[in-house]
Structure formats: C-alpha cells, structure tokens
Design a protein around this motif. Structure first.
Motif, PDB file in Angstrom:
ATOM      1  N   ILE A 230      -4.662  28.303 -53.570  1.00 10.84           N
ATOM      2  CA  ILE A 230      -3.362  28.248 -54.243  1.00 10.84           C
ATOM      3  C   ILE A 230      -3.344  27.024 -55.145  1.00 10.84           C
ATOM      4  O   ILE A 230      -3.637  25.910 -54.704  1.00 10.84           O
ATOM      5  N   THR A 231      -2.987  27.204 -56.400  1.00  5.57           N
ATOM      6  CA  THR A 231      -2.922  26.081 -57.336  1.00  5.57           C
ATOM      7  C   THR A 231      -1.504  25.535 -57.400  1.00  5.57           C
ATOM      8  O   THR A 231      -0.525  26.237 -57.152  1.00  5.57           O
ATOM      9  N   GLY A 232      -1.408  24.254 -57.723  1.00  8.05           N
ATOM     10  CA  GLY A 232      -0.105  23.624 -57.918  1.00  8.05           C
ATOM     11  C   GLY A 232       0.731  23.544 -56.657  1.00  8.05           C
ATOM     12  O   GLY A 232       1.880  23.989 -56.626  1.00  8.05           O
ATOM     13  N   THR A 233       0.176  22.948 -55.609  1.00  2.00           N
ATOM     14  CA  THR A 233       0.842  22.963 -54.300  1.00  2.00           C
ATOM     15  C   THR A 233       1.519  21.643 -53.924  1.00  2.00           C
ATOM     16  O   THR A 233       1.926  21.467 -52.780  1.00  2.00           O
ATOM     17  N   SER A 234       1.666  20.732 -54.871  1.00  2.00           N
ATOM     18  CA  SER A 234       2.262  19.436 -54.511  1.00  2.00           C
ATOM     19  C   SER A 234       3.774  19.523 -54.328  1.00  2.00           C
ATOM     20  O   SER A 234       4.375  18.635 -53.715  1.00  2.00           O
TER      21      SER A 234
ATOM     22  N   GLY B  54       4.636  26.360 -55.004  1.00  2.00           N
ATOM     23  CA  GLY B  54       3.257  26.231 -54.528  1.00  2.00           C
ATOM     24  C   GLY B  54       3.187  25.638 -53.135  1.00  2.00           C
ATOM     25  O   GLY B  54       2.443  26.126 -52.276  1.00  2.00           O
ATOM     26  N   LEU B  55       3.964  24.597 -52.918  1.00  2.00           N
ATOM     27  CA  LEU B  55       4.004  23.974 -51.586  1.00  2.00           C
ATOM     28  C   LEU B  55       4.521  24.974 -50.554  1.00  2.00           C
ATOM     29  O   LEU B  55       3.923  25.150 -49.483  1.00  2.00           O
TER      30      LEU B  55
ATOM     31  N   THR C 200      -4.285  14.477 -55.729  1.00  4.27           N
ATOM     32  CA  THR C 200      -4.160  14.631 -54.281  1.00  4.27           C
ATOM     33  C   THR C 200      -3.424  13.463 -53.628  1.00  4.27           C
ATOM     34  O   THR C 200      -3.076  13.536 -52.446  1.00  4.27           O
ATOM     35  N   ALA C 201      -3.145  12.404 -54.392  1.00  2.00           N
ATOM     36  CA  ALA C 201      -2.305  11.328 -53.857  1.00  2.00           C
ATOM     37  C   ALA C 201      -0.884  11.817 -53.598  1.00  2.00           C
ATOM     38  O   ALA C 201      -0.117  11.177 -52.864  1.00  2.00           O
ATOM     39  N   LYS C 202      -0.537  12.966 -54.175  1.00  2.28           N
ATOM     40  CA  LYS C 202       0.792  13.556 -53.990  1.00  2.28           C
ATOM     41  C   LYS C 202       0.823  14.584 -52.861  1.00  2.28           C
ATOM     42  O   LYS C 202       1.792  15.335 -52.738  1.00  2.28           O
ATOM     43  N   ALA C 203      -0.223  14.626 -52.061  1.00  2.25           N
ATOM     44  CA  ALA C 203      -0.326  15.652 -51.020  1.00  2.25           C
ATOM     45  C   ALA C 203       0.529  15.363 -49.796  1.00  2.25           C
ATOM     46  O   ALA C 203       0.663  16.219 -48.919  1.00  2.25           O
ATOM     47  N   GLY C 204       1.114  14.185 -49.710  1.00  6.12           N
ATOM     48  CA  GLY C 204       1.840  13.798 -48.501  1.00  6.12           C
ATOM     49  C   GLY C 204       2.963  14.743 -48.118  1.00  6.12           C
ATOM     50  O   GLY C 204       3.134  15.072 -46.940  1.00  6.12           O
ATOM     51  N   VAL C 205       3.738  15.185 -49.098  1.00 11.60           N
ATOM     52  CA  VAL C 205       4.866  16.077 -48.804  1.00 11.60           C
ATOM     53  C   VAL C 205       4.352  17.404 -48.249  1.00 11.60           C
ATOM     54  O   VAL C 205       4.891  17.940 -47.275  1.00 11.60           O
TER      55      VAL C 205
ATOM     56  N   LEU D  52       1.439  17.974 -46.718  1.00 10.12           N
ATOM     57  CA  LEU D  52       0.839  17.783 -45.395  1.00 10.12           C
ATOM     58  C   LEU D  52       1.916  17.588 -44.328  1.00 10.12           C
ATOM     59  O   LEU D  52       1.769  18.093 -43.204  1.00 10.12           O
ATOM     60  N   ALA D  53       2.991  16.896 -44.691  1.00 11.61           N
ATOM     61  CA  ALA D  53       4.084  16.718 -43.740  1.00 11.61           C
ATOM     62  C   ALA D  53       4.763  18.047 -43.441  1.00 11.61           C
ATOM     63  O   ALA D  53       5.109  18.345 -42.286  1.00 11.61           O
ATOM     64  N   ALA D  54       4.951  18.878 -44.464  1.00  7.96           N
ATOM     65  CA  ALA D  54       5.575  20.189 -44.266  1.00  7.96           C
ATOM     66  C   ALA D  54       4.687  21.083 -43.417  1.00  7.96           C
ATOM     67  O   ALA D  54       5.181  21.830 -42.551  1.00  7.96           O
ATOM     68  N   ALA D  55       3.386  21.010 -43.642  1.00 13.29           N
ATOM     69  CA  ALA D  55       2.462  21.812 -42.841  1.00 13.29           C
ATOM     70  C   ALA D  55       2.476  21.357 -41.383  1.00 13.29           C
ATOM     71  O   ALA D  55       2.503  22.183 -40.455  1.00 13.29           O
ATOM     72  N   GLN D  56       2.485  20.050 -41.170  1.00 13.87           N
ATOM     73  CA  GLN D  56       2.527  19.528 -39.806  1.00 13.87           C
ATOM     74  C   GLN D  56       3.805  19.961 -39.104  1.00 13.87           C
ATOM     75  O   GLN D  56       3.784  20.368 -37.937  1.00 13.87           O
ATOM     76  N   GLU D  57       4.923  19.903 -39.822  1.00 16.06           N
ATOM     77  CA  GLU D  57       6.197  20.308 -39.234  1.00 16.06           C
ATOM     78  C   GLU D  57       6.182  21.790 -38.860  1.00 16.06           C
ATOM     79  O   GLU D  57       6.798  22.199 -37.865  1.00 16.06           O
ATOM     80  N   ALA D  58       5.471  22.595 -39.656  1.00 14.69           N
ATOM     81  CA  ALA D  58       5.380  24.027 -39.381  1.00 14.69           C
ATOM     82  C   ALA D  58       4.320  24.359 -38.330  1.00 14.69           C
ATOM     83  O   ALA D  58       4.171  25.519 -37.941  1.00 14.69           O
TER      84      ALA D  58
END
Length: 273
Positions: free
Chosen positions: A8-12, A16-17, A37-42, A44-50
């Motif tokens: 999936i492109t544009g997932t920040s 896409g997220l 990828t420095a913008k991946a925090g949001v 990764l946090a959403a994935a962890q929450e899910a």
C-alpha cells in the motif's frame, strides 16, 4: 505460508493509514510504504492499538529507483493499493505548467511507476491492483484542474489496462472516494495566500472554498473509505469501479447520465457563483 501480501502506498496518514491497519486486521501481510519513514509513528501506533503489525518501507512513487528498491525484496505480492497522491488547488492562468506537471507526477505517473514494477509479481500470484482515484476522476471540478486531470488520466489508464491485465489473471479496480476527513481537507480550507493572489478569480475561489468547507462537514472517515478498498481486495468477483459512499455514487452518477455535459457544468458552476 498462506498469508497474502499487499503493498500500500502513501500510508503515513489518511486513507492509506486506515487501509494498512484494516488490511492487517483482515489477515494480510501489509507492506506499508511512505516517502518519509520518519512519519511512520502514527501508523505504527494505530497498528499496535489494533493488535496487528505492518512492515514499513520507504517508497517515493515519483522515483523509479525508489520503486525498484522497494519491490526488489518481495518474493510474493498478491495485491497493490495505489493510494499515494496529493491534492492541488489552482487555476491555469495563475500557475505554471511545471506546477501542473508536478501534480501529474505524483498522482498519475507515480501510479504507473509502481503498477508497472508490481505487475510481474501480480501475474505470478493472479493478484489485484486497486487504485485510489476520486470522484474528481469522474467529474471535473473548479480550481481542481490539474488534480482532476491527473485522476481522469488514472481512470482512463486503468480502465484501458483492466481487460488486458485480466488476460493474465490480474484484476484491476479503481476506488472513488468523495469527501474524506483527512489532511487534504485542511489544506483546501487554509488557502489564505492563494485567495490573496487570486486577482480576478478571487470571488469564484472564495465561493469554491466556502462550498468545499461545507461539503466536508459530513465527510467520510478514512476508515469508512478504507472499508471499500478492503472489499475490493477481498471480494470474489471484483468490479472495476467502486465509490466509497452514497454521496460519491450520486455525484458520479451525474456525469454518467450527462451525455452533453450540461448537467455537470450547471452543477459545478453553481459552486463558484
């Protein structure tokens, strides 16, 4: 071993997220790409929450070398979601052709770069290409000339590609969101400088911005739009064109039923008067 992989492109942020998280929750191995990828925090946090995980990779869709590097490490790919893109507000007299080219690079040629690189893997897996377009790829809209041109190009290209890809087992779909509550909304609504420089177009631009703000009052969430993308990825018999809401379906239907173009121009013209 049976887990399917989707890139999936544009997932920040935004659609896409939401699509990356939803796909992971649906059991896909998600390769979530973004230019920085420095913008991946949001994400990764959403994935962890899910309670899921995603694999983050760098990908600049406008850079063929970046595209090749991103896909080089994939042994298998079952689906591609072309989501990366950028909105743009302006009108021809007041912007350069280079500005328009930049919009086309991100929203059209970026889709082509990634799809071309992915097709050999998708042929092998009998996979799917799902490209996030827009109702702006069906109906041209004031002050969205470059953006709509890019999305029209995406739709024409994919509609032409779809029967060819089908002969080698690859399904091609486009997904057309309408108003979605994302960073794009804020970008459109905060165009003070653009208004100041609009000259003779200022009254029309002001009317367009006010109309757009109101349209986004009832915007879909990114998660609602993502649900339509997940369906396109998983349904047994995917269709070519999918709208993400009743509003998007009604808006697109105006164009489909308008053989001489008068209904569309009457509608969009009313936005700037």
């Amino acid at each position: 071993m049976n887990t399917k992989t989707v890139l999936i492109t544009g997932t920040s942020s935004g659609i896409g997220l939401a699509t990356a998280v939803a796909a992971a929750r649906s059991g896909w191995h998600v390769v979530a790409t973004m230019r920085d990828t420095a913008k991946a925090g949001v994400l990764l946090a959403a994935a962890q929450e899910a309670g899921v995980s995603v694999e983050v990779r760098t990908l600049d869709v406008t850079d063929p070398a970046s595209v090749s590097a991103c896909l080089a490490g994939l042994d298998r790919l079952d689906a591609l979601v072309n989501n990366a893109g950028a909105g743009h507000v302006g009108t021809l007299e007041q912007e350069s052709v280079e500005d328009v080219r930049a919009v086309m690079e991100v929203n059209f040629f970026g889709v082509l770069h990634v799809t071309k690189a992915a097709l050999p893997l998708l042929r092998a897996s009998k996979g799917r290409v799902v490209t996030v377009s827009s109702v702006g790829g069906v109906v041209g809209q004031p002050f969205n000339e470059a953006y709509c041109a890019a999305k029209f190009a995406v739709e024409g290209f994919m509609e032409s590609l779809a029967p060819v890809a089908a002969t080698v087992g690859v399904a091609v779909s486009v997904v057309e969101p309408g108003a979605v509550a994302s960073e794009f909304v804020g970008n459109v609504g905060g165009r003070g400088t653009l208004l100041e420089q609009a000259g003779p177009y200022a009254p029309a631009l002001h009317a367009y911005i006010e109309r757009t703000r109101k349209a986004f009052d009832n915007a879909q969430t990114p998660e609602q739009a993502a649900a339509a993308i997940i369906e396109a990825l998983t349904v047994d018999r995917p269709v070519f064109r999918v709208q993400t809401s009743d509003a998007a379906r009604q808006f697109s239907a105006t164009k489909i039923a308008d053989l001489d173009g008068s209904a569309v121009l009457a509608l969009t013209g009313s936005w700037i008067r």
